[in-house]
Design a protein around this motif. Structure first.
Motif, PDB file in Angstrom:
ATOM      1  N   LYS A 192     -22.626  25.099  -0.376  1.00  0.00           N
ATOM      2  CA  LYS A 192     -22.377  25.994  -1.508  1.00  0.00           C
ATOM      3  C   LYS A 192     -22.967  25.464  -2.818  1.00  0.00           C
ATOM      4  O   LYS A 192     -23.741  26.131  -3.483  1.00  0.00           O
ATOM      5  CB  LYS A 192     -20.863  26.183  -1.640  1.00  0.00           C
ATOM      6  CG  LYS A 192     -20.460  27.268  -2.597  1.00  0.00           C
ATOM      7  CD  LYS A 192     -18.983  27.607  -2.404  1.00  0.00           C
ATOM      8  CE  LYS A 192     -18.399  28.161  -3.675  1.00  0.00           C
ATOM      9  NZ  LYS A 192     -17.912  27.114  -4.571  1.00  0.00           N
ATOM     10  N   ASP A 193     -22.563  24.242  -3.167  1.00  0.00           N
ATOM     11  CA  ASP A 193     -23.028  23.682  -4.445  1.00  0.00           C
ATOM     12  C   ASP A 193     -24.046  22.578  -4.181  1.00  0.00           C
ATOM     13  O   ASP A 193     -23.802  21.697  -3.360  1.00  0.00           O
ATOM     14  CB  ASP A 193     -21.849  23.065  -5.204  1.00  0.00           C
ATOM     15  CG  ASP A 193     -20.793  24.100  -5.500  1.00  0.00           C
ATOM     16  OD1 ASP A 193     -21.150  25.282  -5.630  1.00  0.00           O
ATOM     17  OD2 ASP A 193     -19.609  23.724  -5.583  1.00  0.00           O
TER      18      ASP A 193
ATOM     19  N   SER B 278     -29.572  30.619  -7.204  1.00  0.00           N
ATOM     20  CA  SER B 278     -30.498  30.103  -8.228  1.00  0.00           C
ATOM     21  C   SER B 278     -31.929  30.461  -7.848  1.00  0.00           C
ATOM     22  O   SER B 278     -32.308  30.403  -6.667  1.00  0.00           O
ATOM     23  CB  SER B 278     -30.399  28.589  -8.334  1.00  0.00           C
ATOM     24  OG  SER B 278     -29.067  28.217  -8.438  1.00  0.00           O
TER      25      SER B 278
ATOM     26  N   GLY C 193     -27.151  26.671  -6.849  1.00  0.00           N
ATOM     27  CA  GLY C 193     -26.552  27.240  -5.639  1.00  0.00           C
ATOM     28  C   GLY C 193     -27.492  28.269  -5.053  1.00  0.00           C
ATOM     29  O   GLY C 193     -28.630  28.442  -5.499  1.00  0.00           O
TER      30      GLY C 193
ATOM     31  N   PHE D  72     -25.983  19.427  -5.760  1.00  0.00           N
ATOM     32  CA  PHE D  72     -25.902  18.483  -6.872  1.00  0.00           C
ATOM     33  C   PHE D  72     -27.247  17.778  -7.077  1.00  0.00           C
ATOM     34  O   PHE D  72     -28.123  17.832  -6.212  1.00  0.00           O
ATOM     35  CB  PHE D  72     -24.803  17.451  -6.577  1.00  0.00           C
ATOM     36  CG  PHE D  72     -23.441  18.063  -6.420  1.00  0.00           C
ATOM     37  CD1 PHE D  72     -22.638  18.306  -7.524  1.00  0.00           C
ATOM     38  CD2 PHE D  72     -22.968  18.441  -5.170  1.00  0.00           C
ATOM     39  CE1 PHE D  72     -21.386  18.885  -7.388  1.00  0.00           C
ATOM     40  CE2 PHE D  72     -21.721  19.016  -5.025  1.00  0.00           C
ATOM     41  CZ  PHE D  72     -20.922  19.246  -6.143  1.00  0.00           C
TER      42      PHE D  72
ATOM     43  N   PHE E 140     -22.686  19.670 -11.140  1.00  0.00           N
ATOM     44  CA  PHE E 140     -23.040  20.797 -10.293  1.00  0.00           C
ATOM     45  C   PHE E 140     -24.336  21.379 -10.836  1.00  0.00           C
ATOM     46  O   PHE E 140     -24.471  21.595 -12.022  1.00  0.00           O
ATOM     47  CB  PHE E 140     -21.909  21.836 -10.349  1.00  0.00           C
ATOM     48  CG  PHE E 140     -22.333  23.196  -9.938  1.00  0.00           C
ATOM     49  CD1 PHE E 140     -22.571  23.477  -8.603  1.00  0.00           C
ATOM     50  CD2 PHE E 140     -22.529  24.184 -10.880  1.00  0.00           C
ATOM     51  CE1 PHE E 140     -22.982  24.736  -8.223  1.00  0.00           C
ATOM     52  CE2 PHE E 140     -22.944  25.443 -10.498  1.00  0.00           C
ATOM     53  CZ  PHE E 140     -23.169  25.722  -9.167  1.00  0.00           C
TER      54      PHE E 140
END
Ligand code: KIV
Ligand code: ZN
Length: 500
Positions: A365-366, A329, A326, A368, A323
């Motif tokens: 949301k996340d 950040s 998001g 990668f 992860f």
């Protein structure tokens, strides 16, 4: 321990795979990644083949440092001079020239005698040597050439100044034992006067096996490509040869300078740029290469990894999906992560990429590493935007006729169009085709998800063809229809460049 040189020809023989052509920015991106991977020689292209090839080799020679940059040239004066012009500013450069030696090629294709072929090869090696220090010669179709004549050519070109002689199995015809013996005979004849290189094609699925047999018998350089792409069935696969040597050092007593932790990233980059997916069961880089399904295997692995794992996934750079970032950040974290992933973008590129990242973070949301790499690769492989997507809305459903309302920027104008189709993608593609008036034909349409989860970024790859020219386009978005539109537009932009 012997160190085998890795001569990467992804940008030359690899690019000869049908539909795998790359634009100059993409080639630079690949070349930079090859440097991180640690290849010894990058064959950047065939400068005389086209102005585009010349430019790509020249830019790589000028901008990419850390490996020998090679350019291919037929044994012809114009080819060799063009290769030199493209390479001349590289700190380390090599001209790779070739001439067929098999009777089949000499008689039916080139219509020259063995004597003429030998004379031309020697003269052209001398010419190349007058321009650069490092010259490689390939007797094309070597594996169907009579050994005494092959030895004569090899000795003569070394005498003329070639420091590497590359023995190509041009049509993928040889077998490991036969090829091993051929390399042994050459090695016995030339000793250490030149490096023996091998270049094996995979028509019978033996390219890696043949290359390993050659290494056992004295070859000091292997020509290979990432994911094994290349003419017809492809070339010796870099990741397989490198991991074969690393994993069985005890047997081969040889290794390479490759930083194997960069293998998976390089493989994915090539897939993304060429659109050529790797089969799931492909050795080393296939999606299943480290996946253990059987209960007995899983049981063994839980007790001790060595029971069923001969390589560690970390060795090729596979990590647990990490992860990264998001919605909250900031720019600094974003820039920092890009640097860690090895991307060096200028301020303007970071600005655009950061905007795209924020847009993505609103939808997902996340985020990668894989998402970020997809986003960035769009940024790095910039092509002139003849067409760009302004807006798109779709209506579709069980009882609704799929309809797309599209706004497309064409140079400086924004054009709107509404179309119906058999499905939402069909409707969008009809609207794009109608606005751009393209005559191209859609040949291939592939969808994959970049990471897992319902909000995964979807990546679409298309191939379109017009007048014998095939180009691939990519698009990524959390909305798969938008990704499909972007992929088609990307392909049309590439086609526009190729037409110019
Ligand atoms: O396959 C081949 O013979 C080649 C040569 C140009 C080395 O690609
Ligand atoms: Zn080849």
């Amino acid at each position: 321990m012997r160190i085998i040189k890795i001569f990467d020809t992804t940008l030359r023989d690899g690019e000869q795979s049908p539909g795998a052509s790359m634009n100059v920015d993409e080639k630079i991106q690949v070349a930079r990644q090859l440097i991180k991977l640690g290849v010894d020689i990058i064959e950047a292209g065939f400068p005389f083949a086209s102005p585009g090839d010349f430019d790509a080799v020249k830019r790589i020679a000028d901008e990419v440092k850390g490996a020998v940059i090679a350019g291919l040239a037929r044994a012809k004066e114009d080819d060799i001079k063009s290769a030199y012009e493209a390479l001349k500013d590289a700190p380390m450069k090599r001209i790779h020239t070739f001439h067929s030696t098999s009777d089949i090629h000499l008689k039916y294709q080139f219509r020259v005698s063995r004597e003429e072929a030998l004379k031309r090869s020697v003269e052209m090696v001398k010419l190349a040597r007058s321009l650069v220090e490092d010259v490689e010669f390939s007797p094309m179709d070597a594996t169907r050439t009579e050994i005494p004549y092959l030895l004569e050519v090899v000795e003569a070109v070394i005498e003329a100044g070639a420091s590497t002689v590359n023995i190509p199995d041009t049509v993928g015809y040889t077998t490991p034992v036969e090829f091993g013996n051929m390399i042994k005979t050459i090695k016995e004849r030339i000793g250490d006067k030149a490096v023996i290189s091998v270049h094996c094609h995979n028509d019978l699925g033996l390219a890696v096996a043949n290359s390993l047999a050659a290494i056992i018998n004295g070859a000091g350089q292997v020509e290979c490509t990432i994911n094994g792409i290349g003419e017809r069935a492809g070339n010796c696969s870099m990741e397989e040869i490198v991991m074969g040597l690393k994993t069985r050092k005890d047997f081969y007593n040889a290794d390479t300078n490759i930083n194997t932790k960069e293998i998976i990233r390089t493989s994915r980059l090539i897939t993304r740029i060429t659109g050529m997916a790797v089969q799931p069961n492909k050795a080393i880089v296939g999606a299943n290469a480290f996946a253990h399904e059987s209960g007995i295997h899983q049981d063994g692995l839980l007790k001790e990894k060595m029971t069923y794992e001969i390589m560690r996934p970390e060795d090729i750079g596979l990590q647990k999906t990490e992860f990264v970032l998001g919605k909250h950040s900031g720019r600094h974290a974003f820039k920092d992560r890009l640097q860690k992933l090895g991307y060096e973008l200028n301020a303007e590129e970071i600005d655009t990429a950061f905007k795209k990242f924020k847009h993505l973070a609103d939808q997902k949301k996340d985020i990668f590493n894989e998402d970020l790499e997809t986003l960035i690769s769009e940024e790095v492989s910039k092509i002139p935007q003849t067409y760009s997507l302004v807006d798109l809305s779709i209506s579709s459903g069980v009882s609704v006729r799929p309809t797309a309302a599209l706004k497309l920027r064409v140079n400086d104008d924004v054009i709107e169009k509404m179309e119906h189709g058999d499905g939402p993608v069909d409707a969008v593609y009809k609207a794009i085709a109608s606005i751009t008036k393209t005559k191209s034909i859609l040949q291939k349409f592939e969808v994959k998800s970049v990471t897992g989860g319902m909000d995964a970024l979807g990546e679409v790859t298309v191939s379109i063809e017009e007048d014998g020219k095939t180009v691939r386009g990519h698009g990524a978005d959390t909305d798969i229809i938008v990704a499909a539109a972007k992929a088609y537009i990307n392909a049309l932009n590439k086609l526009a460049v190729r037409k110019k």
